[in-house]
Design a protein around this motif. Structure first.
Motif, PDB file in Angstrom:
ATOM      1  N   ILE A 196       0.947  -1.225   0.012  1.00 34.89           N
ATOM      2  CA  ILE A 196      -0.013   0.124  -0.071  1.00 34.89           C
ATOM      3  C   ILE A 196       0.985   1.319   0.103  1.00 34.89           C
ATOM      4  N   ILE A 197       1.782   1.325   0.999  1.00 34.71           N
ATOM      5  CA  ILE A 197       2.639   2.453   1.108  1.00 34.71           C
ATOM      6  C   ILE A 197       3.428   2.552  -0.056  1.00 34.71           C
ATOM      7  N   SER A 198       4.044   1.613  -0.904  1.00 32.68           N
ATOM      8  CA  SER A 198       4.979   1.615  -1.865  1.00 32.68           C
ATOM      9  C   SER A 198       4.165   2.420  -3.179  1.00 32.68           C
ATOM     10  N   CYS A 199       2.906   2.333  -3.030  1.00 32.50           N
ATOM     11  CA  CYS A 199       2.234   2.958  -4.283  1.00 32.50           C
ATOM     12  C   CYS A 199       1.504   4.492  -3.733  1.00 32.50           C
ATOM     13  N   THR A 200       2.015   4.731  -2.662  1.00 38.90           N
ATOM     14  CA  THR A 200       1.357   6.128  -2.037  1.00 38.90           C
ATOM     15  C   THR A 200       2.636   7.064  -2.078  1.00 38.90           C
ATOM     16  N   VAL A 201       2.411   8.146  -2.545  1.00 39.03           N
ATOM     17  CA  VAL A 201       3.277   9.296  -2.438  1.00 39.03           C
ATOM     18  C   VAL A 201       3.061   9.838  -1.179  1.00 39.03           C
ATOM     19  N   PHE A 202       4.292  10.299  -0.611  1.00 38.02           N
ATOM     20  CA  PHE A 202       4.445  11.210   0.775  1.00 38.02           C
ATOM     21  C   PHE A 202       4.957  12.335   0.421  1.00 38.02           C
ATOM     22  N   CYS A 210      10.830  11.278   1.463  1.00 40.42           N
ATOM     23  CA  CYS A 210      10.040   9.977   2.180  1.00 40.42           C
ATOM     24  C   CYS A 210       9.577   9.319   0.741  1.00 40.42           C
ATOM     25  N   ASN A 211      10.857   8.920  -0.157  1.00 37.21           N
ATOM     26  CA  ASN A 211      10.678   8.362  -1.406  1.00 37.21           C
ATOM     27  C   ASN A 211      10.899   7.037  -1.494  1.00 37.21           C
ATOM     28  N   ASN A 212      11.148   6.250  -0.412  1.00 40.64           N
ATOM     29  CA  ASN A 212      11.401   4.846  -0.549  1.00 40.64           C
ATOM     30  C   ASN A 212      10.699   4.244   0.663  1.00 40.64           C
ATOM     31  N   LYS A 216       9.345   5.609   4.415  1.00 39.21           N
ATOM     32  CA  LYS A 216       7.736   5.761   4.672  1.00 39.21           C
ATOM     33  C   LYS A 216       7.625   5.047   6.017  1.00 39.21           C
ATOM     34  N   ILE A 217       7.686   3.813   5.986  1.00 40.96           N
ATOM     35  CA  ILE A 217       7.429   2.907   7.270  1.00 40.96           C
ATOM     36  C   ILE A 217       7.787   3.539   8.457  1.00 40.96           C
ATOM     37  N   ARG A 218       9.279   4.238   8.280  1.00 45.26           N
ATOM     38  CA  ARG A 218       9.808   4.895   9.795  1.00 45.26           C
ATOM     39  C   ARG A 218       8.868   6.108   9.904  1.00 45.26           C
ATOM     40  N   LEU A 219       8.479   6.863   9.162  1.00 46.12           N
ATOM     41  CA  LEU A 219       7.716   8.002   9.507  1.00 46.12           C
ATOM     42  C   LEU A 219       6.259   7.543  10.209  1.00 46.12           C
ATOM     43  N   LEU A 220       5.713   6.534   9.557  1.00 42.41           N
ATOM     44  CA  LEU A 220       4.504   6.310  10.032  1.00 42.41           C
ATOM     45  C   LEU A 220       4.787   5.757  11.588  1.00 42.41           C
ATOM     46  N   TYR A 221       5.919   4.965  11.784  1.00 48.00           N
ATOM     47  CA  TYR A 221       5.978   4.539  12.985  1.00 48.00           C
ATOM     48  C   TYR A 221       6.340   5.563  14.009  1.00 48.00           C
ATOM     49  N   GLU A 222       7.136   6.717  13.714  1.00 50.87           N
ATOM     50  CA  GLU A 222       7.752   7.739  14.526  1.00 50.87           C
ATOM     51  C   GLU A 222       6.553   8.608  15.009  1.00 50.87           C
TER      52      GLU A 222
END
Length: 312
Positions: A196-202, A210-212, A216-222
């Motif tokens: 899901i997040i691979s196909c979603t632009v941050f 946040c382009n890899n 992206k995962i680190r940001l949502l966790y943080e």
């Protein structure tokens, strides 16, 4: 003026001074001035014991009750709730897959938050106001459904203020990203979550793009949006205190561990959403456990280990 011999200079030489400002403001400054990283910053983290102590102090102040120095914080909270709001249940019943779980009131409040003081005080204020209103009307009994509804409504306000408005200046499309998970499951496999997040632009204003996938995962966790749920007690291998880890209870170590080899870790863990988001995103609860019901043995040990946890 430090060390210049003046009274002010001497005063500055006697103390260390700290400036406190919101995390999103730091992120905004860092996006345009990378030299700020040369200064020493620490992230203020509150644990459950500190938050329940804060709730106790607020209740004591509002209702003019002399503070206690000989009660454990969790016992003090239970005492204050029973004294001030005797009809409010001490536990909340949670139905998951046709099973009922009982969670003590504060841990339920904690689970419906991002573990910061404003969240907890908002929940306490909402319960207090509803209780007093019910007493005035002499018609509202604060039963289980009422308590859950009050906390749920407050949670929506917290999400709006503490997530969307707090970070919208640095995480520009945070609402759009969150909506990608609407109707999904509470716990998601690494592969499903990553797809899901691979196909979603941050779109962000952080100093890094946040382009890899890992960023992206680190940001949502943080941000406390998602956590890591280790399977089959794999948390012991990584010397963690629990198998359900968020930034606010286990710091950054769990996500750093996962992201060091995401492919390898996909068989030992899943990603799990902060339970405050369950109703907001219409998540399907597929975990036969109340996320956030850690138990006081863990929460008290977590309090003692806090300094070590948040250095990682």
């Amino acid at each position: 003026t430090k060390g210049d011999g003046s009274a002010i200079g001497k005063l500055f030489g006697m103390f260390d001074y700290y400036i406190v400002f919101p995390r999103d403001r730091y992120d905004q400054i860092r996006s345009v001035d990378r030299d700020i990283a040369k200064y020493n910053f620490i992230n203020l983290q509150w644990d459950a014991v500190e938050l329940i102590t804060l709730a106790n102090l607020r209740l004591e102040y509002i209702y003019d009750i002399k503070p206690s120095t000989n009660m454990e914080p969790k016992d003090r909270f239970a005492y204050l709730i029973k004294r001030l709001f005797p009809k409010i249940p001490s536990e909340v019943n949670i139905e998951i897959m046709n099973q009922t779980f009982r969670v003590d009131l504060f841990q339920y409040i904690l689970s419906m938050s991002f573990w910061n003081p404003r969240d907890i005080l908002a929940h306490i204020a909402a319960l207090s106001n509803a209780y007093r209103q019910g007493e005035t009307q002499q018609s509202i009994v604060p039963d289980q459904n009422t308590i859950r509804r009050i906390i749920s409504n407050t949670a929506e306000t917290i999400i709006e203020k503490e997530l969307y408005k707090e970070f919208c200046e640095v995480f520009l499309n945070i609402r759009e990203v969150m909506n990608q998970f609407r109707g999904k499951t509470l716990s998601m496999t690494v592969d499903d979550f990553s797809e899901i997040i691979s196909c979603t632009v941050f779109r962000t204003n952080y100093e890094y793009e946040c382009n890899n996938l890992e960023q992206k995962i680190r940001l949502l966790y943080e941000l406390g949006i998602v956590g890591v749920r280790f399977l089959d007690q794999n948390e012991k291998k990584w010397k963690l205190g629990t198998n359900i880890c968020f930034v606010f209870n286990e710091g950054m170590k769990p996500i750093n561990t996962i992201l060091s080899d995401l492919h390898m870790c996909k068989n030992i863990c899943t990603f799990v959403f902060n339970p405050i988001l369950i109703e907001h995103l219409s998540l399907v609860d597929n975990v036969l456990k109340v996320i956030g019901n850690y138990g006081w043995d863990y929460l008290e040990q977590n309090h003692l280990a806090k300094e070590i946890i948040h250095q990682m």
